[in-house]
Design an enzyme around this catalytic site. Structure first.
Site, PDB file in Angstrom:
ATOM      1  N   LYS A  83       5.129   1.633  -9.271  1.00  0.00           N
ATOM      2  CA  LYS A  83       4.612   2.297  -8.074  1.00  0.00           C
ATOM      3  C   LYS A  83       5.712   2.434  -7.020  1.00  0.00           C
ATOM      4  CE  LYS A  83       0.863   1.604  -4.687  1.00  0.00           C
ATOM      5  NZ  LYS A  83      -0.276   0.714  -4.347  1.00  0.00           N
ATOM      6  N   SER A 158      -4.241   3.035  -3.305  1.00  0.00           N
ATOM      7  CA  SER A 158      -2.973   3.715  -3.151  1.00  0.00           C
ATOM      8  C   SER A 158      -2.149   3.788  -4.442  1.00  0.00           C
ATOM      9  CB  SER A 158      -2.142   3.014  -2.075  1.00  0.00           C
ATOM     10  OG  SER A 158      -1.845   1.678  -2.439  1.00  0.00           O
ATOM     11  N   SER A 182      -6.367  -1.217  -3.772  1.00  0.00           N
ATOM     12  CA  SER A 182      -5.475  -0.137  -4.190  1.00  0.00           C
ATOM     13  C   SER A 182      -5.157  -0.095  -5.671  1.00  0.00           C
ATOM     14  CB  SER A 182      -4.166  -0.212  -3.395  1.00  0.00           C
ATOM     15  OG  SER A 182      -4.377   0.193  -2.069  1.00  0.00           O
TER      16      SER A 182
END
Length: 476
Positions: A83, A158, A182
């Site tokens: 990520k 996210s 997230s």
């Protein structure tokens, strides 16, 4: 015909160890799919093709040179994207922000080091919203991350890019992070397994502070076994960590728990969101009720959980979230490039004084201390993951900041409480609605109780397999 991306990560690793599959062949397969399909789902913000092929070559050489291939790491040669909130030395680090679009990672985060040492291959960095703050993945540096089940809808956030990558067959598993849901939010929106570990299970060092203990890294995968295997790679403390999790029993791996019968468990189920009064969509209620019935069919005792948290906690959590937004350093000359929601949150965070922050943190800690003795009576706690099906792209992002933030809170009212308590929690894709959208359910466990969660999740997966459910893009 079985294609390489049809295989689970563990199946790919087994084929690599046996010599049936080359890490280079596997890496090229995924790089080809990313080149052809990434634009449709917005999974990757940066693709590291040269690095990936170099690492795959190194993995292949190690296989050839290894006299005891069974001793190779469980995910050796398997591709695992990172990520874009985590630093990889020498790779672009945008943090989902135009204000940081020119940054390059100066060091490897601890979790990245562990992934590299395990012989995994870095395909690239997956998309995240600005600083990982929202529950959707729409930013100024990349196209929106979309759920492959309906590209008009958000992949969540996210870790939206990570979930979109796995669900679209652009990676077998992915690294994510979770400070208020997230990992679990996008895993639910994309029909995947998303595991938020116990606080302190995975080091946040050396760059990211763990002051409030809200954020942890964790795995996103198609199967429980793959998620457990990736957690085995990622976990472990580092010097300077403020929090550490209880260690596993000697000789035990998280993957081992996927093969252990959980026994008869005591499971609580609250449908009322813990910190916010909001309406739960009928599709999410249906998934919750069907999972409750399945748990009882499997022999578990399921009972209602009385309220243990209240809406008074929501303002204190929002205060911590705003301060967290303000902690990310931004060049003053580039602050005008920040998204409206980010500026709004940072303005609120910068207005918070030290005593006010510590008082809010103290109230949250006291609430958790009061709640844990009640929660610890149960082996697991069942809730919906989200309060609604995946949201349309733009539903949050196009609203003015206060409305945006309120919509996010009402969409994700079940997730953040386990970031406050530090408990592990996993979302499972046990239901699809009439429109063909995945609807996740969430199970939380005791502190340090990932093993029980993994055993229970694997039992549910065996009872209601989801692996063969695939969005149309899978066959592209």
């Amino acid at each position: 015909m079985t294609r390489l991306h049809d295989l689970t990560a563990l199946e790919q690793a087994a084929a690599i160890r046996s010599g049936e599959l080359s890490p280079l062949e596997l890496t090229d397969h995924y790089l080809d799919r990313i080149e052809r399909l990434n634009e449709r789902v917005g999974a990757f913000v940066t693709v590291t093709a040269d690095r990936a092929r170099r690492q795959a070559g190194e993995a292949a050489r190690r296989v050839q040179e290894c006299a005891e291939r069974r001793l190779l790491p469980p995910l050796h040669g398997v591709a695992v994207p990172v990520k874009d909130l985590s630093s990889v030395r020498g790779v672009r680090l945008t943090r989902g922000s135009a204000a940081c679009a020119d940054l390059v990672g100066s060091v490897d985060d601890a979790v990245v080091t562990r992934l590299r040492r395990a012989g995994t291959v870095l395909l690239g960095k997956t998309a995240t919203p600005e600083f990982g703050l929202p529950c959707y993945t729409e930013s100024a540096v990349a196209p929106p991350a979309r759920t492959p089940w309906d590209p008009a809808r958000s992949a969540g956030g996210s870790s939206g890019g990570a979930a979109a990558a796995v669900a679209a067959g652009l990676a077998p598993v992915a690294h994510g992070s979770d400070g208020g849901g997230s990992i679990r939010i996008p895993a639910s929106a994309c029909g995947l397994v998303g595991l938020k570990p116990t606080r302190g299970r995975i080091s946040r060092g050396p760059l990211a502070p763990d002051l409030f203990g809200l954020v942890t890294d964790g795995p996103i995968a198609r199967t429980v076994r793959d998620a457990a295997a990736l957690l085995d790679v990622m976990h472990g403390p580092e010097p300077g960590d403020l929090y550490t999790a209880p260690p596993l029993p000697p000789g035990r791996r998280f993957l081992d728990y996927a093969d252990i019968d959980p026994g008869r468990l005591r499971i609580a189920r609250p449908l009322v969101p813990p910190m916010l009064e909001t309406t739960v969509h009928p599709d999410c209620v249906t998934a919750y009720e069907k999972t409750s019935a399945l748990l009882e069919e499997l022999g578990h005792h399921v009972e209602e959980l009385p309220p243990v948290f209240g809406p008074q906690l929501a303002p204190d959590f929002a205060l911590l979230w705003s301060v967290t937004a303000a902690l990310t350093p931004v060049d003053p000359a580039r602050e005008h490039l920040l998204q409206p929601l980010t500026r709004w949150l940072r303005d609120r965070g910068n207005a918070v004084g030290g005593p006010e922050l510590l008082a809010a943190h103290a109230r949250l800690q006291n609430a958790v201390r009061a709640a844990l003795p009640v929660l610890d009576r149960f082996d697991a706690i069942l809730t919906p993951t989200l309060a609604a099906p995946p949201a349309p792209v733009g539903y949050f992002h196009d609203a003015e900041p206060a409305v945006n933030f309120e919509r996010q809170n009402r969409f994700t009212p079940f997730c953040a409480v386990y970031n406050l308590s530090g408990q592990p929690a996993v979302t499972l894709p046990l239901h699809w609605n009439a429109a063909g959208l995945p609807i996740g359910v969430m199970l939380a466990g005791r502190l340090g109780g990932e093993g029980t969660l993994i055993s229970l999740a694997a039992q549910l997966e065996a009872a209601r397999p989801w692996r063969r459910r695939r969005p149309p893009i899978w066959d592209a």
